[in-house]
Design a protein around this motif. Sequence first.
Motif, PDB file in Angstrom:
ATOM      1  N   UNK A 370       0.813  -1.218   0.000  1.00 60.69           N
ATOM      2  CA  UNK A 370       0.000   0.000   0.000  1.00 60.69           C
ATOM      3  C   UNK A 370       0.844   1.265   0.000  1.00 60.69           C
ATOM      4  N   UNK A 371       2.031   1.190   0.599  1.00 56.56           N
ATOM      5  CA  UNK A 371       2.889   2.375   0.682  1.00 56.56           C
ATOM      6  C   UNK A 371       4.098   2.264  -0.228  1.00 56.56           C
ATOM      7  N   UNK A 372       3.976   1.513  -1.298  1.00 58.64           N
ATOM      8  CA  UNK A 372       5.125   1.241  -2.149  1.00 58.64           C
ATOM      9  C   UNK A 372       5.442   2.422  -3.052  1.00 58.64           C
ATOM     10  N   UNK A 373       6.585   2.329  -3.737  1.00 57.47           N
ATOM     11  CA  UNK A 373       7.035   3.386  -4.645  1.00 57.47           C
ATOM     12  C   UNK A 373       6.149   3.411  -5.879  1.00 57.47           C
ATOM     13  N   UNK A 374       5.810   4.593  -6.335  1.00 53.49           N
ATOM     14  CA  UNK A 374       5.018   4.763  -7.554  1.00 53.49           C
ATOM     15  C   UNK A 374       5.842   5.511  -8.585  1.00 53.49           C
ATOM     16  N   UNK A 375       5.543   5.277  -9.863  1.00 49.70           N
ATOM     17  CA  UNK A 375       6.241   5.987 -10.925  1.00 49.70           C
ATOM     18  C   UNK A 375       5.727   7.418 -10.983  1.00 49.70           C
ATOM     19  N   UNK A 376       6.656   8.371 -11.014  1.00 49.18           N
ATOM     20  CA  UNK A 376       6.284   9.781 -10.988  1.00 49.18           C
ATOM     21  C   UNK A 376       6.982  10.536 -12.115  1.00 49.18           C
ATOM     22  N   UNK A 377       6.506  11.750 -12.343  1.00 49.07           N
ATOM     23  CA  UNK A 377       7.173  12.681 -13.250  1.00 49.07           C
ATOM     24  C   UNK A 377       7.963  13.658 -12.400  1.00 49.07           C
ATOM     25  N   UNK A 378       9.258  13.374 -12.231  1.00 53.28           N
ATOM     26  CA  UNK A 378      10.129  14.243 -11.468  1.00 53.28           C
ATOM     27  C   UNK A 378       9.795  14.341  -9.994  1.00 53.28           C
ATOM     28  N   UNK A 379       9.223  13.286  -9.426  1.00 53.02           N
ATOM     29  CA  UNK A 379       8.817  13.289  -8.010  1.00 53.02           C
ATOM     30  C   UNK A 379       7.784  14.371  -7.712  1.00 53.02           C
ATOM     31  N   UNK A 380       7.101  14.835  -8.756  1.00 53.49           N
ATOM     32  CA  UNK A 380       6.103  15.894  -8.591  1.00 53.49           C
ATOM     33  C   UNK A 380       4.701  15.349  -8.808  1.00 53.49           C
TER      34      UNK A 380
END
Length: 406
Positions: A370-380
């Motif tokens: 549930x708290x795993x890493x997600x793919x982001x655009x520049x951590x934004x």
Amino acid sequence: MKKTRVSKEIDEHERNVNLSIKWCRRILTIIAVWPQPPDFTLSQKCFYRFRNVMIFSFLSYLSVPCIVYMIVEVQDVYNKIKVFGPTSFCVMALIKYYVLIVHESDIRRCITLIELSWKDITHPEDREIMIKNARYGSQLIALCTFIMYSGLTFYYVSIPIGSGRIEDPEENVTYIPLMFPFPKLIVDTRFSPTNEIIFSFQMMSDATLHGVSSASCSLASMLAAHICGQMEIMVNWMKHLVDGRSDLPKSVDGRIGCIVEHHIRILEFLELTEKTLRYISLVEFLGCTMELCLLSYYVLMEWSTNDRISSATYAVLLVSLAFNIFIYCYIGEVVAEGCRQIAEISYMIEWYRLLGKRKLSMIFIMQMSNSTIKLTAGNIVILSYSKFGDVVKSAFAFLNVLRTVT
């Protein structure tokens, strides 16, 4: 017999790894960003860097003249806006190419982890899952490349053929309209053979530009497909947690240990993927929002002047770029859904049959999923379907402002 069996296993392993990476490797090798093998000689490394310089030169060949033309020669607002679109797209490609080169070591590590994952898979059921996802990743790469280059082909075929050669009565010459403006301050492109040479180099440079976009999209597709395959395998293992399976440890504690270790490897690979793609995704997210706005504006303006060919061409490019950013959002959504599926299956299995405190291990797996890493655009921005909708809404909001101002 033993040597023959080992040889077959090595061949099968190489074939499976090749299934995962071959299309991405071909595209990235063409633009010289595929990680260099450790046994490369000094001359080969120098040639590889020379190719990087050539790719930068091709991309600069499009962007620099456009910038000069926009600043020096264009006076009216609409033509400045019309030149700004392709210029910004070239700058996006330059940034993405630079990011791919900077993250070469991260890409190499991703490839190494993919090879190790294939080596660790022994059960036929798990292997079929990996093969299915590898093929899906290859299909996604082929689709991305086709969509990107269909826009390029349409751009360099429809407009030149539809417009024909332009006549200039003052100079008594006819010339091919250039797809990217070229300032007279550098050279007058109306005269032959300069016109044909500049047009040919622009076509090659634009093919390189779309190759960079296809490469970044292909890399994201390959990594996401591998992550999804690993997640499906973990789900499959969890279904056999209570009763076991032939290739898994016989004890429940051993099976729990294998599942936790596999989950940790998934999270590490996901973190590495996020690190590799975050800035490319940011460039795509911001750039495509602006490009969708500008291309929509070009479609409306060309349609209002009854230039149907140019309007249709910009519409095709609009669809191509919309699909490009959609792929990134789709990949982010698929990875997030895989994490949610792990959390869901942690509860859906017969965990209540586990003895003693072994039930508590499911809580940690649920929490980590549930708290795993997600793919982001520049951590934004977290990449998802909803963010693609936000991109489209933002583009049309900017379009309304642009139409009002101009």
